[in-house]
Design a protein around this motif. Structure first.
Motif, PDB file in Angstrom:
ATOM      1  N   ILE A 539       0.853  -1.200   0.000  1.00  0.00           N
ATOM      2  CA  ILE A 539       0.000   0.000   0.000  1.00  0.00           C
ATOM      3  C   ILE A 539       0.884   1.243   0.000  1.00  0.00           C
ATOM      4  O   ILE A 539       1.817   1.346   0.812  1.00  0.00           O
ATOM      5  CB  ILE A 539      -0.926   0.006   1.244  1.00  0.00           C
ATOM      6  N   ASN A 540       0.591   2.124  -0.901  1.00  0.00           N
ATOM      7  CA  ASN A 540       1.325   3.383  -1.008  1.00  0.00           C
ATOM      8  C   ASN A 540       2.831   3.155  -1.140  1.00  0.00           C
ATOM      9  O   ASN A 540       3.645   3.847  -0.523  1.00  0.00           O
ATOM     10  CB  ASN A 540       1.029   4.261   0.211  1.00  0.00           C
ATOM     11  N   GLY A 541       3.202   2.175  -1.916  1.00  0.00           N
ATOM     12  CA  GLY A 541       4.613   1.920  -2.189  1.00  0.00           C
ATOM     13  C   GLY A 541       5.352   1.231  -1.057  1.00  0.00           C
ATOM     14  O   GLY A 541       6.576   1.126  -1.096  1.00  0.00           O
ATOM     15  N   LYS A 542       4.599   0.768  -0.079  1.00  0.00           N
ATOM     16  CA  LYS A 542       5.272   0.110   1.059  1.00  0.00           C
ATOM     17  C   LYS A 542       4.574  -1.212   1.361  1.00  0.00           C
ATOM     18  O   LYS A 542       3.370  -1.347   1.189  1.00  0.00           O
ATOM     19  CB  LYS A 542       5.174   0.985   2.310  1.00  0.00           C
ATOM     20  N   LEU A 599       6.588   1.613 -17.502  1.00  0.00           N
ATOM     21  CA  LEU A 599       6.123   0.248 -17.770  1.00  0.00           C
ATOM     22  C   LEU A 599       7.239  -0.603 -18.386  1.00  0.00           C
ATOM     23  O   LEU A 599       7.430  -1.766 -18.000  1.00  0.00           O
ATOM     24  CB  LEU A 599       4.889   0.258 -18.676  1.00  0.00           C
ATOM     25  N   TYR A 600       7.967  -0.027 -19.334  1.00  0.00           N
ATOM     26  CA  TYR A 600       9.096  -0.787 -19.904  1.00  0.00           C
ATOM     27  C   TYR A 600      10.084  -1.161 -18.804  1.00  0.00           C
ATOM     28  O   TYR A 600      10.625  -2.256 -18.766  1.00  0.00           O
ATOM     29  CB  TYR A 600       9.825   0.051 -20.969  1.00  0.00           C
ATOM     30  N   TYR A 601      10.278  -0.235 -17.905  1.00  0.00           N
ATOM     31  CA  TYR A 601      11.241  -0.455 -16.836  1.00  0.00           C
ATOM     32  C   TYR A 601      10.747  -1.581 -15.920  1.00  0.00           C
ATOM     33  O   TYR A 601      11.534  -2.397 -15.426  1.00  0.00           O
ATOM     34  CB  TYR A 601      11.407   0.859 -16.056  1.00  0.00           C
ATOM     35  N   LEU A 602       9.431  -1.639 -15.744  1.00  0.00           N
ATOM     36  CA  LEU A 602       8.858  -2.717 -14.932  1.00  0.00           C
ATOM     37  C   LEU A 602       9.168  -4.074 -15.567  1.00  0.00           C
ATOM     38  O   LEU A 602       9.601  -5.020 -14.893  1.00  0.00           O
ATOM     39  CB  LEU A 602       7.338  -2.514 -14.819  1.00  0.00           C
ATOM     40  N   ALA A 603       8.991  -4.165 -16.866  1.00  0.00           N
ATOM     41  CA  ALA A 603       9.301  -5.422 -17.572  1.00  0.00           C
ATOM     42  C   ALA A 603      10.788  -5.748 -17.405  1.00  0.00           C
ATOM     43  O   ALA A 603      11.170  -6.890 -17.120  1.00  0.00           O
ATOM     44  CB  ALA A 603       8.948  -5.287 -19.045  1.00  0.00           C
ATOM     45  N   GLU A 604      11.592  -4.732 -17.550  1.00  0.00           N
ATOM     46  CA  GLU A 604      13.043  -4.917 -17.440  1.00  0.00           C
ATOM     47  C   GLU A 604      13.419  -5.457 -16.056  1.00  0.00           C
ATOM     48  O   GLU A 604      14.303  -6.304 -15.923  1.00  0.00           O
ATOM     49  CB  GLU A 604      13.700  -3.553 -17.681  1.00  0.00           C
ATOM     50  N   ALA A 715       9.336  -5.682  -7.861  1.00  0.00           N
ATOM     51  CA  ALA A 715       9.592  -5.076  -9.174  1.00  0.00           C
ATOM     52  C   ALA A 715       9.004  -3.673  -9.265  1.00  0.00           C
ATOM     53  O   ALA A 715       9.612  -2.764  -9.832  1.00  0.00           O
ATOM     54  CB  ALA A 715       9.015  -5.955 -10.267  1.00  0.00           C
ATOM     55  N   LEU A 716       7.833  -3.488  -8.673  1.00  0.00           N
ATOM     56  CA  LEU A 716       7.209  -2.147  -8.709  1.00  0.00           C
ATOM     57  C   LEU A 716       8.095  -1.129  -7.997  1.00  0.00           C
ATOM     58  O   LEU A 716       8.305  -0.020  -8.465  1.00  0.00           O
ATOM     59  CB  LEU A 716       5.818  -2.185  -8.047  1.00  0.00           C
ATOM     60  N   ASP A 717       8.632  -1.573  -6.857  1.00  0.00           N
ATOM     61  CA  ASP A 717       9.518  -0.698  -6.070  1.00  0.00           C
ATOM     62  C   ASP A 717      10.689  -0.178  -6.887  1.00  0.00           C
ATOM     63  O   ASP A 717      11.048   0.989  -6.796  1.00  0.00           O
ATOM     64  CB  ASP A 717      10.106  -1.497  -4.896  1.00  0.00           C
ATOM     65  N   THR A 718      11.266  -1.072  -7.675  1.00  0.00           N
ATOM     66  CA  THR A 718      12.499  -0.695  -8.374  1.00  0.00           C
ATOM     67  C   THR A 718      12.236  -0.071  -9.740  1.00  0.00           C
ATOM     68  O   THR A 718      13.164   0.245 -10.457  1.00  0.00           O
ATOM     69  CB  THR A 718      13.386  -1.940  -8.569  1.00  0.00           C
ATOM     70  N   SER A 719      10.954   0.090 -10.099  1.00  0.00           N
ATOM     71  CA  SER A 719      10.683   0.540 -11.475  1.00  0.00           C
ATOM     72  C   SER A 719      10.148   1.959 -11.573  1.00  0.00           C
ATOM     73  O   SER A 719       9.593   2.340 -12.599  1.00  0.00           O
ATOM     74  CB  SER A 719       9.658  -0.397 -12.128  1.00  0.00           C
ATOM     75  N   ASP A 720      10.241   2.705 -10.507  1.00  0.00           N
ATOM     76  CA  ASP A 720       9.754   4.097 -10.518  1.00  0.00           C
ATOM     77  C   ASP A 720       8.248   4.213 -10.676  1.00  0.00           C
ATOM     78  O   ASP A 720       7.747   5.266 -11.073  1.00  0.00           O
ATOM     79  CB  ASP A 720      10.425   4.932 -11.628  1.00  0.00           C
ATOM     80  N   VAL A 721       7.512   3.134 -10.437  1.00  0.00           N
ATOM     81  CA  VAL A 721       6.048   3.290 -10.399  1.00  0.00           C
ATOM     82  C   VAL A 721       5.771   4.085  -9.121  1.00  0.00           C
ATOM     83  O   VAL A 721       6.118   3.635  -8.036  1.00  0.00           O
ATOM     84  CB  VAL A 721       5.328   1.915 -10.340  1.00  0.00           C
ATOM     85  N   PRO A 722       5.207   5.271  -9.229  1.00  0.00           N
ATOM     86  CA  PRO A 722       5.061   6.102  -8.026  1.00  0.00           C
ATOM     87  C   PRO A 722       4.238   5.404  -6.941  1.00  0.00           C
ATOM     88  O   PRO A 722       3.312   4.644  -7.256  1.00  0.00           O
ATOM     89  CB  PRO A 722       4.339   7.348  -8.533  1.00  0.00           C
ATOM     90  N   ALA A 723       4.585   5.664  -5.717  1.00  0.00           N
ATOM     91  CA  ALA A 723       3.872   5.075  -4.583  1.00  0.00           C
ATOM     92  C   ALA A 723       2.389   5.378  -4.709  1.00  0.00           C
ATOM     93  O   ALA A 723       1.997   6.498  -5.054  1.00  0.00           O
ATOM     94  CB  ALA A 723       4.416   5.650  -3.284  1.00  0.00           C
ATOM     95  N   GLY A 724       1.570   4.380  -4.477  1.00  0.00           N
ATOM     96  CA  GLY A 724       0.121   4.586  -4.494  1.00  0.00           C
ATOM     97  C   GLY A 724      -0.529   4.308  -5.839  1.00  0.00           C
ATOM     98  O   GLY A 724      -1.751   4.202  -5.925  1.00  0.00           O
TER      99      GLY A 724
END
Ligand code: NAI
Length: 809
Positions: A539-542, A599-604, A715-724
């Motif tokens: 939740i919220n990036g944590k 999104l590309y970064y998430l795949a990566e 993976a979300l944490d490391t891919s710059d998907v903003p928290a939340g």
């Protein structure tokens, strides 16, 4: 000389004798139009009166359940032959309607004016021409969509592969009786559906004349059925089991009733409900044009317009000057016999509405507003209401929040553009807005921030068949007009033939536990030993411990415990929604290119962990599917990264000196209930289109495979998907789904679980009328890109906002 000195208009009455003869020829008594025949079977009747004079125009049958049933049966029986016609043949019928409407324009205009009380100027110059335009426009769609085959339309359009939904039930209001009829019937017939429509009880007459036109053009019997009656007849249509879709325009209150009544069914639903639309005037606006705009915005059709500019928001520095101009203009408005061609304001449709307006204005005054009305002559007989200006209105007062549906303008002031936006959006509705400013930057900046389905820049109440119309928030969902409006009557051709979930349970390897609410989630584990994976919510990036403090055992497909997942609760969902709401504003404004990069970064970031993730997934689906599913997930991420800047808006070309930019905007916060089959791919196939289009999500992963979450949040944490932007809460899908569906800060819920869950979500959505999208319990083949990804998903992840801007000469 006398006339020149007074400049008074003489009376210019339209001749109503032809229409009176038509009414007389029918014995002033109308039944229904069912299966190509006019029937007078229903015993109960009600009266349709001319609201300007009180004169009885005709008696009308009250449709009973049996009438509705006959109409639905006729529509069902007519469906195969109607769909067997070529697109061109259907186009010919729609074209014939357009031509006949033009030929009968005068008769239709006079009849509409008599029945509704609106001025002949409006019926003649606006309602009826727009009706004809609607049929012309949709004749074009019938032609281009082409034939209906098992694989959907054959024509070379974006709608190739879609198919008609079937029998459509339509319920319309009294404020634009024939125009709403056209808005409903033309797209439904053009797309190959058959129709049962109920006009409003106050204004059924033009629909009966239209039914005669259907006869004249030789429309195959049963394709269009008109059943008269009041709300009970409407409810019978809504409740009929053989209707595939309901399209409704009317009050938000009845919209909620219909949502509830259809929650346990697979009927598609579109709702066009009320509004309290802002009319924003900046200090640099052309004030005289804005005043003319107001005449069209709030005094058009006596203010009985769902998108009426009923809340005037004016910049403080010009407020008094604008009010003076408005008052001066109001003194020149002419109110009186609607058949008089020189009349601006006609009669209110019915005593009930007149009483309601009177009551609301009194309430406004009691709440501190100043009421002003011009000294103009008003007929002593008939239901007339003077144009009214309320100033000193408090933004939270009843007259600023409730739809008055009368010629009453509630005025407020603002100082800055930011305050204007805040006030404008300070409503549960979101149908329309208009912005007046000579500064293109201000106008378009404010337009972008409006939470409304239609925004007019330096114009108001302009409509066209090519431009979608419909609301955000409690103004409903779905669009009418434009290509966006067609979707309401279509579905991908393959959808209906898909098996129901759990029917093919063994083949799909869907675990037993997922079927019922008493699945593994009740096996609370507190500190069980020997379990190798314990995951938390995200939740919220944590990573967040569940509020309940409980976890449940997650089993592999052989029944062995492979880990623990949190038992999420209402509190966790509330936290996740709060995080999503906060994140959605910024994420929605991130550029499409920026979202694609992330999104590309998430795949990566997922790719290097293939071995580990496939191993986890294999516990649930076996090694073979796990590998395929992982690879398909990566491909899907690439697809949606690609779509971010390719699922674009359109520019519509209405026949005016304007264009309408149809923006595909994010909806906001989307709750997702993911399926059990293909637990990773299914979950991601729903999260990805939502976030690609700028929404923030609260997703409940497959209950039985929830430990998979941990692979995602790393993976979300490391891919710059903003928290939340992506929140994951595990637990009982039925409980969490209910909380999501009922939460007022969730804007849409997608449910891809069983039928019970689909109904629960629809039922829960009634409060804030959030959009729902469910698979109606059908299995989706997530591995097939033609079904598991693409425009069908993207369309549900967006809502169309039409921004009308002046353009060209
Ligand atoms: P309404 O929503 O009751 O009526 C609209 C249509 O729905 C009519 O054809 C009616 O017979 C039908 N209907 C009523 N109850 C139904 C039910 N339970 N199931 C199925 N159909 C049903 O609107 P009404 O009472 O005529 O007006 C009340 C208020 O609603 C107005 O003052 C205005 O604020 C709002 N309204 C908004 C409209 C819009 O275009 N957004 C249009 C008409 C009314």
């Amino acid at each position: 000389m006398e006339k020149f000195q007074s400049m008074e208009y003489g009376p210019a009455p339209e001749d109503a004798s032809g229409v009176m003869q038509w009414l007389d020829a029918h014995g002033r008594w109308f039944g229904h139009y069912i299966d190509g025949a006019f029937t007078k079977s229903s015993a109960a009747k009600f009266e349709s009166k001319n609201p300007a004079t009180g004169e009885l125009l005709a008696s009308i049958a009250q449709g009973e359940a049996a009438d509705v049933d006959r109409a639905v049966k006729a529509a069902r029986a007519a469906l195969p032959a109607w769909q067997a016609l070529t697109g061109h043949q259907r186009a010919r019928y729609l074209y014939a309607f357009a031509r006949q409407v033009q030929k009968h324009a005068r008769k239709l205009a006079v009849l509409e004016t008599l029945d509704n009380g609106k001025s002949i100027r409006e019926t003649r110059d606006i309602d009826i021409p727009l009706v004809a335009r609607h049929f012309y426009y949709h004749a074009g769609w019938a032609q281009l969509l082409g034939d209906v085959t098992d694989n959907g339309y054959t024509g070379d359009t974006d709608l190739k592969g879609y198919a008609p939904v079937g029998v459509v039930g339509q319920i319309i209001p009294w404020n634009f009786p024939l125009l709403m009829f056209a808005w409903k019937v033309a797209p439904a017939l053009a797309t190959g559906n058959t129709v049962v429509i109920k006009p409003a009880e106050f204004t059924p007459l033009t629909a009966m004349l239209f039914a005669e036109i259907a006869d004249e053009i030789g429309l195959p019997k049963g394709v269009l059925n008109v059943v008269n009656g009041d709300g009970a007849t409407g409810a019978a249509i809504v409740g009929h089991p053989d209707v595939d879709k309901i399209a409704f325009t009317g009050s938000t209150e009845v919209g909620r009733i219909i949502r509830k009544a259809t929650a346990n069914t697979t009927k598609k639903l579109s709702l066009e409900l009320g509004g309290k639309s802002p009319f924003i005037v900046f200090d640099d606006a052309d004030l005289d044009s804005a005043v003319e705009g107001l005449v069209d915005g709030i005094w058009f059709n006596q203010g009985q317009v769902c998108c009426a500019g009923s809340r005037l928001l004016v910049q403080e520095s010009v407020a008094e000057r604008l009010y003076d101009k408005i008052r001066a203009r109001m003194e020149t408005l002419r109110i009186g016999s609607p058949l008089d061609k020189a009349i601006d304001i006609g009669a209110i449709v019915d005593q009930v509405q007149h009483d309601r307006i009177t009551k609301l204005v009194a309430m406004g005054v009691a709440e501190g507003a100043t009421c002003w009305q011009p000294e103009i002559a008003v007929p002593t007989k008939g239901l007339f209401f003077k144009p009214t200006l309320l100033t000193n209105v408090h933004p939270s007062s009843t007259v600023a929040q409730e739809e008055i549906f009368g010629p009453v303008l509630a005025a407020m002031t603002f100082r800055t553009p930011a305050e204007a936006v805040e006030l404008a959006n300070n409503t549960a509705y979101g149908l329309a807005a208009c912005v007046w400013s000579e500064n293109v930057n201000v106008a378009l900046d404010v337009a972008a921030q409006m939470k409304a389905g239609v925004v007019w820049v330096n114009a108001t109440n302009v409509f066209d068949a090519a431009v979608g119309f419909g609301g955000y928030r409690e103004s409903g969902y779905g669009r009418e007009g434009g290509v966006e409006g067609l979707y309401e009557y279509l579905e991908p051709a393959w959808v209906k033939s898909e098996p129901k979930m759990f029917a093919s349970i063994d083949e799909k390897q869907v675990l037993r536990s997922a079927q019922d609410d008493n699945s593994g989630v009740d096996d609370h584990i507190e500190g069980a030993l020997g379990i190798d994976r314990t995951v938390k919510n995200y939740i919220n990036g944590k990573q967040a411990r569940p509020d309940s403090g409980y976890s449940y055992a997650v089993h592999d497909r052989n029944g062995k415990v492979v880990g623990e997942a949190p038992v999420g609760s209402r509190k966790d969902i509330r936290n996740a929604v709060e995080a999503a709401r906060a994140a959605s504003a910024k994420w929605g404004k991130t550029t499409a290119h920026g979202r694609a990069q992330i999104l590309y970064y998430l795949a990566e970031n997922l790719l290097p962990r293939r071995g580990e993730i496939v191993a986890h997934l294999a516990d649930f689906v076996g090694p073979e599917q796990a590998a395929v599913e992982f690879d398909a997930t990566i491909e899907r991420i690439f697809s949606y990264a690609a779509w971010t800047d390719k699922y674009e808006g359109t520019v519509h070309n209405p026949p005016f000196r304007m264009v309408s930019v149809a923006m595909k905007e994010a909806i906001g916060t989307v709750g997702i209930l993911a399926p059990d089959d293909a637990p990773l791919l299914g979950l991601m196939s729903l999260i990805l289109p939502a976030i690609a289009m700028g929404n923030a999500v609260i997703a409940v992963p497959s209950e039985r495979c929830a430990t998979l979450m941990s692979d995602l949040y790393q993976a979300l944490d490391t891919s710059d998907v903003p928290a939340g932007v992506v929140n994951l809460v595990a637990g009982k899908a039925s409980e969490l789904g209910k909380t999501l569906a009922e939460h007022d800060d969730v804007d849409a819920v997608w449910c891809f679980r069983d039928e019970t869950a689909s109904s629960m979500v629809k039922l829960g959505s009634i409060g804030n009328l959030k959009q729902t999208w469910t698979n109606e319990g059908r299995v989706i083949d997530w591995f097939d890109p033609a079904r598991g990804e693409g425009r069908w998903f993207l369309r549900h992840a967006t809502q169309v906002k039409n921004i009308w801007v002046p353009y060209g000469e």
